[in-house]
Design an enzyme around this catalytic site. Structure first.
Site, mmCIF file in Angstrom:
data_model
loop_
_atom_site.group_PDB
_atom_site.id
_atom_site.type_symbol
_atom_site.label_atom_id
_atom_site.label_comp_id
_atom_site.label_asym_id
_atom_site.label_seq_id
_atom_site.Cartn_x
_atom_site.Cartn_y
_atom_site.Cartn_z
ATOM 1 N N PHE A 447 2.261 -5.020 1.445
ATOM 2 C CA PHE A 447 0.870 -5.522 1.373
ATOM 3 C C PHE A 447 -0.071 -4.547 0.654
ATOM 4 C CE2 PHE A 447 -0.191 -4.768 6.242
ATOM 5 C CZ PHE A 447 -0.044 -3.413 6.083
ATOM 6 N N GLU A 448 -1.271 -5.052 0.413
ATOM 7 C CA GLU A 448 -2.290 -4.323 -0.380
ATOM 8 C C GLU A 448 -1.744 -3.906 -1.748
ATOM 9 O OE1 GLU A 448 -4.699 -1.526 1.759
ATOM 10 O OE2 GLU A 448 -4.831 -2.855 3.492
#
Ligand SMILES: Cc1cc2nc3c(=O)[nH]c(=O)nc-3n(C[C@H](O)[C@H](O)[C@H](O)COP(=O)(O)OP(=O)(O)OC[C@H]3O[C@@H](n4cnc5c(N)ncnc54)[C@H](O)[C@@H]3O)c2cc1C
Length: 640
Positions: A447-448
């Protein structure tokens, strides 16, 4: 409403993708994804960036030496908060219970809100603590060493939720309205992902249509995996607003809206559960005719993707900080165990295979923290600093190193690493939760900005100076005359630039750097020129096709990241030695020396891989495997 906000430099818009990248050989989906992310891309800053320079053969060590120190005031402010936070975590937060129950007790959230943990970077005038990026990173490190669920909640709230986009892009009215709420503990979230939108925002289906009077927008759609969505009071939602016609072509528009979760039509339809981060309040959020006032648009209509990308540029610094904290904890676990566990007549730390892992863990942890603190200090020094590349590298390198560190920790703890903390406790052993750490850590490379997307992102920026100089000459869509003119211009540039990449000397080593590190810095400067040269060769050989050579580009990116990690490590080590007083700093120098020597070996292998690799054959094989049942692979297992 659309006035340029003070906290964020509105850089010159990046060139239209079509003007620098030949998209003619791409399929529709690739072109749409590229054009959308290109349109949201900030233009390059005038000064250039430190890491951007490395890819062009410029190693401006003066920009990162001496290692930036926190001012006494800033450090005192941070220390005061960190002491409160640590005491609270130790006394009131049980990470194993949070993991077991999948819930964070309400009183824990309330107390975190009271101590200001939800508004660490929010200015005091809006009810926050007004702390620096460095202090925020230190808090993320502390949290990351203790409880990943709280880290993820606080990070999603603060790094990508409502506070960060508003700090960067909010109007004064928006800041006054929302920042005091979120700083005091009202949880916020960020909703971009959808069923069909992971790494590619061009396929977004959530729509926001303006009402007839233009004062409101009506949002319809569904967002997936919205961290904090289950508990949030207010969230930032990305939605498609009506397209614009630019140069006769329809351009998709993405707009960021602040949405109160109690607005009629907002519904959390499912709480998602994961391998780790078991207490993440992550959900599917559905929007059915949700009416939001125009004033809730962040920055401006059609600027949503730029809001999201800019928010993440700084926001993703939280992850390497949290990873550094988790890695330090792993090192503590491993130190204790390797000193006390005796097998084959010796402490396991005395066995070379284990010692090798410990040395790598220690060196990588030091490098990770050095990169994180260095980039945080760049933000503190200049809020408008362009840290896109540095932050993306810290995220990519840090999350991958942390995963290796957790993996090594499990290996060193042996069977006990694989056993749950509760089970260890039940049979009278110390409940060391390596198993939980591993489950919680895995998501960080996804993620990110996944590792693959980080490599693409860094590669795009790495190629930018070359695309600007020679993109038009290589663009098969342009008329021959225009290409020839551009080629001449590019030739002139490279005639001046290229020979310099062969010069044996270049950056001077800053004074006061201990002898042991000077050689590594000379190597970094030399290698930066070699990197630039090899990148140029790859461009000349591949032309526009280089864009498709993801694995090859990835090697260039990794060389750049290793150089950045080496330089950050040397800079911090030099500063620690200088501050050391009585001690001669031998230990920290050995640590930095070991890290740099290991990084150099990795860099050598990456350079070798530029010309000796199985990339093409691997790609071809993967396509075959994807399409057919290769004999020997298609039987002997239970098919789904
Ligand atoms: C626990 C958790 C929390 C999350 N929190 C949030 C949140 O708060 N808000 C939010 O909006 N989203 C959130 N997400 C979504 C997260 O950001 C996405 O999972 C991530 O962006 C990747 O998207 P995806 O999973 O759909 O993978 P995909 O985009 O489908 O990618 C699948 C794989 O292909 C790779 N890939 C994709 N495109 C390319 C390419 N062009 N070249 C090479 N490789 C490629 C990816 O790196 C990945 O390995 C969360 C997800 C999880 C699991």
């Amino acid at each position: 409403m659309n006035a340029a906000p003070p906290e964020h430099e509105v850089k010159p818009p990046a060139e239209d993708a079509a003007s620098v990248i030949d998209t003619s050989k791409m399929n529709e989906g690739q072109r749409a994804a590229l054009e959308m992310t290109e349109a949201a891309r900030d233009g390059a800053s005038e000064k250039g960036t430190f890491v951007g320079g490395l890819f062009m053969g410029r190693c401006d060590l003066d920009r990162v030496f001496p290692f930036p120190e926190q001012s006494a005031t800033d450090k005192d402010q941070g220390d005061a908060f960190l002491q409160r936070l640590e005491k609270f975590l130790r006394e009131k937060v049980d990470p194993d219970a949070i993991d077991r129950t999948g819930e964070i007790p309400d009183d824990v959230l309330a107390e975190l809100g009271r101590m200001g943990a939800f508004g660490i970077k929010v200015a005091t005038q809006y009810g926050g603590l007004g702390l620096s990026q460095t202090n925020y990173s230190r808090a993320a490190m502390l949290l990351g060493s203790y409880d990943a669920n709280l880290t993820a909640l606080i990070s999603a709230h603060q790094s990508i939720g409502v506070p960060q986009p508003l700090i960067l892009f909010g109007t004064e009215e928006q800041k006054k309205k929302f920042l005091p709420r979120v700083a005091k503990g009202e949880i916020s979230a960020f909703a971009l992902t959808e069923q069909g939108v992971g790494s590619d925002p061009a396929t977004m289906t959530t729509r926001a249509e303006p009402t007839a009077d233009g004062k409101y927008f009506t949002i319809n759609g569904e967002k997936l995996w919205c961290t904090n969505g289950v508990k949030a009071g207010v969230i930032v939602v990305m939605a498609q607003t009506p397209p614009k016609i630019v140069n006769g072509k329809e351009k998709k528009q993405v707009t960021a809206f602040i949405v109160d979760m109690d607005t009629p039509g907002v519904e959390v339809t499912h709480r998602c559960h994961f391998m780790g981060l078991r207490a993440l309040y992550n959900g599917v959020v559905k929007f059915t005719n949700v009416v939001v006032p125009r004033e809730n648009i962040v920055w401006g209509e059609g600027k949503g993707l730029r809001v999201a990308l800019s928010t993440l540029n700084t926001g993703r610094l939280t992850l390497p900080a949290a990873c550094a904290g988790a890695s330090k904890k792993c090192l503590e676990i491993v130190k204790k165990w390797s000193n006390e566990r005796v097998q084959w007549g010796a402490n396991i730390g005395k066995h070379a295979a284990i010692a090798d892992k410990i040395a790598r863990m220690a060196a990588d942890t030091f490098a990770m923290e050095s990169m994180t603190l260095l980039v945080a200090s760049m933000v503190d020094k200049d809020k408008k600093a362009d840290i896109r590349l540095e932050a993306a590298m810290a995220k990519m390198w840090g999350t991958e190193a942390a995963w290796r560190i957790v993996d090594d920790t499990m290996q060193i703890r042996g069977g006990r690493g694989y056993e749950t903390a509760d089970s260890l406790k039940a049979r009278g052993e110390e409940p060391i939760a390596v198993e939980r750490f591993m489950r919680d850590c895995r998501i960080n490379t996804i993620f990110e900005g996944s590792s693959e997307i980080m490599r693409l992102f860094i590669a795009r920026e790495m190629l930018d100076p070359h695309l600007k100089v020679s993109g038009a000459a290589l663009d098969s869509r342009k008329p021959m005359g225009e290409r020839a003119k551009a080629g001449l211009k590019a030739g002139l540039f490279y005639a001046g630039w290229y020979p310099k990449t062969w010069l044996p000397f270049g950056s001077s080593i800053p004074s006061g750097v201990p002898g042991k590190l000077r050689g590594h810095l000379s190597y970094a400067a030399r290698t930066s020129r070699r990197l630039a040269r090899r990148l140029f060769h790859a461009m000349a050989r591949n032309g526009p096709k280089l864009e498709r050579e993801q694995v090859l580009l990835g090697r260039f990116v990794e060389i750049g990241a290793e150089l950045f990690a080496m330089i950050a490590t040397c800079s911090r080590a030099a500063s620690l030695v200088k501050k050391g007083g009585e001690s001669d700093g031998a230990d920290v120098l050995s640590l930095a020396d070991y890290f740099c020597s290991s990084a150099r070996l990795r860099i050598d292998r990456l350079f070798t891989g530029l010309s000796q690799n199985t990339d093409r054959a691997g790609y071809k094989l993967a396509q075959t495997v994807l399409k057919t049942d290769v004999p020997g692979l298609g039987d002997g297992f239970i098919r789904g």
